[in-house]
Design a protein around this motif. Structure first.
Motif, mmCIF file in Angstrom:
data_model
loop_
_atom_site.group_PDB
_atom_site.id
_atom_site.type_symbol
_atom_site.label_atom_id
_atom_site.label_comp_id
_atom_site.label_asym_id
_atom_site.label_seq_id
_atom_site.Cartn_x
_atom_site.Cartn_y
_atom_site.Cartn_z
ATOM 1 N N ASP A 1 -27.684 -50.457 89.506
ATOM 2 C CA ASP A 1 -28.617 -50.471 90.632
ATOM 3 C C ASP A 1 -29.222 -49.069 90.706
ATOM 4 O O ASP A 1 -28.614 -48.156 91.269
ATOM 5 N N GLY A 2 -30.387 -48.891 90.109
ATOM 6 C CA GLY A 2 -30.971 -47.565 90.015
ATOM 7 C C GLY A 2 -30.123 -46.693 89.103
ATOM 8 O O GLY A 2 -29.789 -47.090 87.984
ATOM 9 N N ASP A 3 -29.720 -45.516 89.599
ATOM 10 C CA ASP A 3 -28.861 -44.651 88.774
ATOM 11 C C ASP A 3 -27.387 -44.858 89.084
ATOM 12 O O ASP A 3 -26.520 -44.154 88.546
ATOM 13 N N GLY A 4 -27.077 -45.842 89.957
ATOM 14 C CA GLY A 4 -25.682 -46.138 90.282
ATOM 15 C C GLY A 4 -25.328 -47.576 89.990
ATOM 16 O O GLY A 4 -25.909 -48.203 89.109
ATOM 17 N N TRP A 5 -24.352 -48.099 90.751
ATOM 18 C CA TRP A 5 -23.869 -49.464 90.542
ATOM 19 C C TRP A 5 -23.622 -50.139 91.887
ATOM 20 O O TRP A 5 -23.361 -49.468 92.898
ATOM 21 N N VAL A 6 -23.669 -51.451 91.875
ATOM 22 C CA VAL A 6 -23.222 -52.270 92.993
ATOM 23 C C VAL A 6 -22.021 -53.077 92.503
ATOM 24 O O VAL A 6 -22.100 -53.743 91.460
ATOM 25 N N ILE A 7 -20.933 -53.021 93.242
ATOM 26 C CA ILE A 7 -19.669 -53.632 92.804
ATOM 27 C C ILE A 7 -19.231 -54.672 93.820
ATOM 28 O O ILE A 7 -19.186 -54.401 95.025
ATOM 29 N N SER A 8 -18.878 -55.857 93.320
ATOM 30 C CA SER A 8 -18.373 -56.925 94.183
ATOM 31 C C SER A 8 -17.184 -57.606 93.523
ATOM 32 O O SER A 8 -17.139 -57.740 92.285
ATOM 33 N N GLY A 9 -16.246 -58.037 94.344
ATOM 34 C CA GLY A 9 -15.081 -58.748 93.822
ATOM 35 C C GLY A 9 -13.867 -58.545 94.712
ATOM 36 O O GLY A 9 -13.972 -58.076 95.846
ATOM 37 N N GLN A 10 -12.695 -58.904 94.175
ATOM 38 C CA GLN A 10 -11.440 -58.786 94.910
ATOM 39 C C GLN A 10 -10.362 -58.211 93.995
ATOM 40 O O GLN A 10 -10.356 -58.472 92.787
ATOM 41 N N LYS A 11 -9.461 -57.457 94.585
ATOM 42 C CA LYS A 11 -8.283 -56.950 93.889
ATOM 43 C C LYS A 11 -7.043 -57.365 94.677
ATOM 44 O O LYS A 11 -7.083 -57.490 95.901
ATOM 45 N N TYR A 12 -5.945 -57.541 93.949
ATOM 46 C CA TYR A 12 -4.742 -58.146 94.526
ATOM 47 C C TYR A 12 -3.523 -57.304 94.186
ATOM 48 O O TYR A 12 -3.410 -56.777 93.080
ATOM 49 N N TYR A 13 -2.626 -57.185 95.147
ATOM 50 C CA TYR A 13 -1.413 -56.387 94.997
ATOM 51 C C TYR A 13 -1.750 -54.952 94.592
ATOM 52 O O TYR A 13 -1.271 -54.426 93.588
ATOM 53 N N ILE A 14 -2.581 -54.331 95.416
ATOM 54 C CA ILE A 14 -2.946 -52.936 95.221
ATOM 55 C C ILE A 14 -2.061 -52.098 96.136
ATOM 56 O O ILE A 14 -2.098 -52.235 97.357
ATOM 57 N N SER A 15 -1.260 -51.248 95.550
ATOM 58 C CA SER A 15 -0.253 -50.492 96.301
ATOM 59 C C SER A 15 -0.874 -49.291 97.006
ATOM 60 O O SER A 15 -1.686 -48.569 96.437
ATOM 61 N N ALA A 16 -0.467 -49.107 98.264
ATOM 62 C CA ALA A 16 -0.666 -47.858 99.015
ATOM 63 C C ALA A 16 -2.121 -47.469 99.221
ATOM 64 O O ALA A 16 -2.411 -46.293 99.460
ATOM 65 N N ILE A 17 -3.050 -48.424 99.178
ATOM 66 C CA ILE A 17 -4.452 -48.046 99.401
ATOM 67 C C ILE A 17 -4.663 -47.593 100.842
ATOM 68 O O ILE A 17 -5.592 -46.835 101.133
ATOM 69 N N ASP A 18 -3.796 -48.017 101.748
ATOM 70 C CA ASP A 18 -3.933 -47.604 103.149
ATOM 71 C C ASP A 18 -3.713 -46.121 103.349
ATOM 72 O O ASP A 18 -4.189 -45.542 104.332
ATOM 73 N N GLN A 19 -2.984 -45.474 102.435
ATOM 74 C CA GLN A 19 -2.725 -44.040 102.556
ATOM 75 C C GLN A 19 -3.483 -43.230 101.509
ATOM 76 O O GLN A 19 -3.238 -42.034 101.337
ATOM 77 N N SER A 20 -4.431 -43.873 100.828
ATOM 78 C CA SER A 20 -5.155 -43.224 99.737
ATOM 79 C C SER A 20 -6.571 -42.847 100.154
ATOM 80 O O SER A 20 -7.200 -43.526 100.967
ATOM 81 N N ASP A 21 -7.065 -41.778 99.560
ATOM 82 C CA ASP A 21 -8.418 -41.302 99.841
ATOM 83 C C ASP A 21 -9.458 -42.019 98.981
ATOM 84 O O ASP A 21 -10.642 -42.036 99.327
ATOM 85 N N ALA A 22 -9.017 -42.588 97.869
ATOM 86 C CA ALA A 22 -9.927 -43.290 96.974
ATOM 87 C C ALA A 22 -9.127 -44.286 96.162
ATOM 88 O O ALA A 22 -7.890 -44.253 96.134
ATOM 89 N N VAL A 23 -9.842 -45.192 95.501
ATOM 90 C CA VAL A 23 -9.217 -46.130 94.574
ATOM 91 C C VAL A 23 -9.885 -45.976 93.215
ATOM 92 O O VAL A 23 -11.120 -45.875 93.126
ATOM 93 N N LEU A 24 -9.084 -45.912 92.182
ATOM 94 C CA LEU A 24 -9.589 -45.897 90.810
ATOM 95 C C LEU A 24 -9.729 -47.358 90.395
ATOM 96 O O LEU A 24 -8.739 -48.036 90.122
ATOM 97 N N LEU A 25 -10.954 -47.844 90.384
ATOM 98 C CA LEU A 25 -11.215 -49.272 90.281
ATOM 99 C C LEU A 25 -11.702 -49.656 88.883
ATOM 100 O O LEU A 25 -12.594 -49.023 88.330
ATOM 101 N N ILE A 26 -11.109 -50.738 88.351
ATOM 102 C CA ILE A 26 -11.510 -51.280 87.056
ATOM 103 C C ILE A 26 -12.381 -52.500 87.312
ATOM 104 O O ILE A 26 -11.971 -53.435 88.011
ATOM 105 N N ALA A 27 -13.600 -52.510 86.753
ATOM 106 C CA ALA A 27 -14.533 -53.606 86.987
ATOM 107 C C ALA A 27 -15.167 -54.048 85.674
ATOM 108 O O ALA A 27 -15.312 -53.256 84.740
ATOM 109 N N ARG A 28 -15.544 -55.317 85.633
ATOM 110 C CA ARG A 28 -16.328 -55.797 84.502
ATOM 111 C C ARG A 28 -17.731 -55.193 84.606
ATOM 112 O O ARG A 28 -18.359 -55.238 85.662
ATOM 113 N N ASP A 29 -18.191 -54.637 83.508
ATOM 114 C CA ASP A 29 -19.518 -54.029 83.476
ATOM 115 C C ASP A 29 -20.527 -55.073 83.009
ATOM 116 O O ASP A 29 -20.570 -55.432 81.828
#
Length: 387
Positions: free
Chosen positions: A145-173
């Protein structure tokens, strides 16, 4: 219990440093925070201040300049004191390793010192409801999307995201995926980014690190969010998966040590019919077998860490074997420790039964025992693929 591991002077110093901090808090601190849905911020801060969260990360980015061998010592020793920290494996180990290997210079300078000193945390977003950890079947999609990306989907059993500043996310390109090749890209996404939400998954796991369902609804990220090269995420993600399996081996080695230590202490002092129960072979022999199994798994984990640090092609097999051996040994040792305590084994006072589900989790995650057996059968033994 010293066991079969012969630490170098450096590893002995690391172990003593971890032990000193762990004893100040104690396993009860970990369990109390877990039961009350609290966090372990004080412990995490002390580990960061002592340089024990980034021992494996490059010195130029605030780390200790060591490798997986040093990380194993830290994670195992914490677990041996009743503190199996999943967030250690996720944030500095998986995410830190991937960023150290593939992140841009700007990304490394922004994130690695903070992961090493504990001031920031990062979750890891791979598994999905329909794909599990099968990274070839990820549905979460990133579209240009321009010089960036738009990401949509769901992730399951992601540990400790409530205490995290960011998520290192794997997505289909979407832009690099073809009919013949499913390409992945990796992104660092701050957890307060619009469109990213999460909800806790109720589980029986007693841990401060909870599990979450993560939703991405048209999440927009800029070019600075991309880790490495777009479409090359499949190769990049393995920078974190082998460390993950090795450090799960370390967690299990520590839990196994904890279980055997608690059981043998109890068996020496618990007297029935005027004799310590440890004098009976029906108690002593199963504990001796548990000790043997745990020590063999610790050696396998140590070996896998050394191969990882040597960047050996054999590390994949070794990491899977270590994870398998250690998770099986830890669960048997914990079960035997509970049995040795009789009814007391189910009492919160003795700190054993609360570790059951987190230990049982390691048989299934981050890769199931069945998938490890598939890997060994096909890769190590050269047998035909079963899936």
């Amino acid at each position: 219990m010293s066991g079969l591991i012969n630490d170098s002077d450096e590893h002995r110093a690391i172990r003593e440093s971890v032990r000193g901090i762990a004893k100040r808090y104690g396993g009860q601190y970990f369990l109390d925070r877990a039961r009350s849905n609290g966090h372990i911020d004080e412990l995490w801060g002390d580990l960061g201040d002592a340089g024990l969260l980034g021992v494996h990360l490059p010195e130029e980015y605030g780390g200790g300049g060591g490798g997986m061998a040093e990380a194993v010592v830290v994670v195992e020793e914490l677990s041996a004191h009743g503190m199996p920290l999943l967030i250690w494996v996720i944030s500095p180990a998986i995410c830190g390793s991937i960023l150290a290997d593939h992140g841009s210079e700007e990304m490394k300078r922004e994130w690695l010192p903070a992961l090493a000193d504990g001031s920031r945390k990062m979750a890891f977003g791979l598994t999905e409801p329909d794909a599990g950890s099968n990274s070839h079947d990820i549905k979460t999609t990133a579209r240009r999307d321009g010089d960036g990306w738009v990401i949509s989907g769901q992730k399951y059993y992601i540990s400790a995201i409530d205490q995290s500043d960011a998520v290192l996310l794997i997505a289909r390109d979407a832009d690099h995926t073809t009919a013949d090749r499913k390409a992945l890209s990796i992104f660092v996404i701050p957890t307060d980014t619009p469109g990213l939400t999460f909800t806790q998954i109720p589980t029986s796991i007693v841990s401060p690190d909870k599990q979450f369902m993560v939703f991405l609804d048209e999440v927009r990220v800029g070019p600075e969010a991309l880790v490495g090269t777009a479409g090359s995420g499949m190769r990049q993600v393995f920078s974190g998966l082998n460390p993950e399996r090795i450090l799960v081996g370390a967690i299990c080695g520590g839990i196994g040590r904890y279980a055997v230590d608690r059981a043998t202490d109890y068996a020496r002092t618990r007297t029935v019919w005027s004799a310590p129960i440890g004098g009976h072979q029906g108690v002593a022999h199963p504990l001796a077998e548990s000790h043997i199994d745990v020590e063999v798994s610790r050696l396998a984990t140590k070996h896998a860490a050394e191969l990882a640090d040597q960047e050996s092609d054999a590390v994949g097999e070794a990491a899977n074997i270590a994870k398998f051996a250690a998770s099986e040994a830890a669960l048997r040792a914990l079960d035997q420790a509970i049995q040795t305590h009789g009814g007391n084994g189910l009492s919160e006072e003795y700190g054993l039964s609360d570790l059951w589900f987190v230990t049982r989790l390691m048989r299934t995650a981050p890769v199931s025992r069945e998938m490890v057996l598939n890997f060994v059968a096909q890769t190590s033994l050269g047998l035909p693929r079963s899936y």
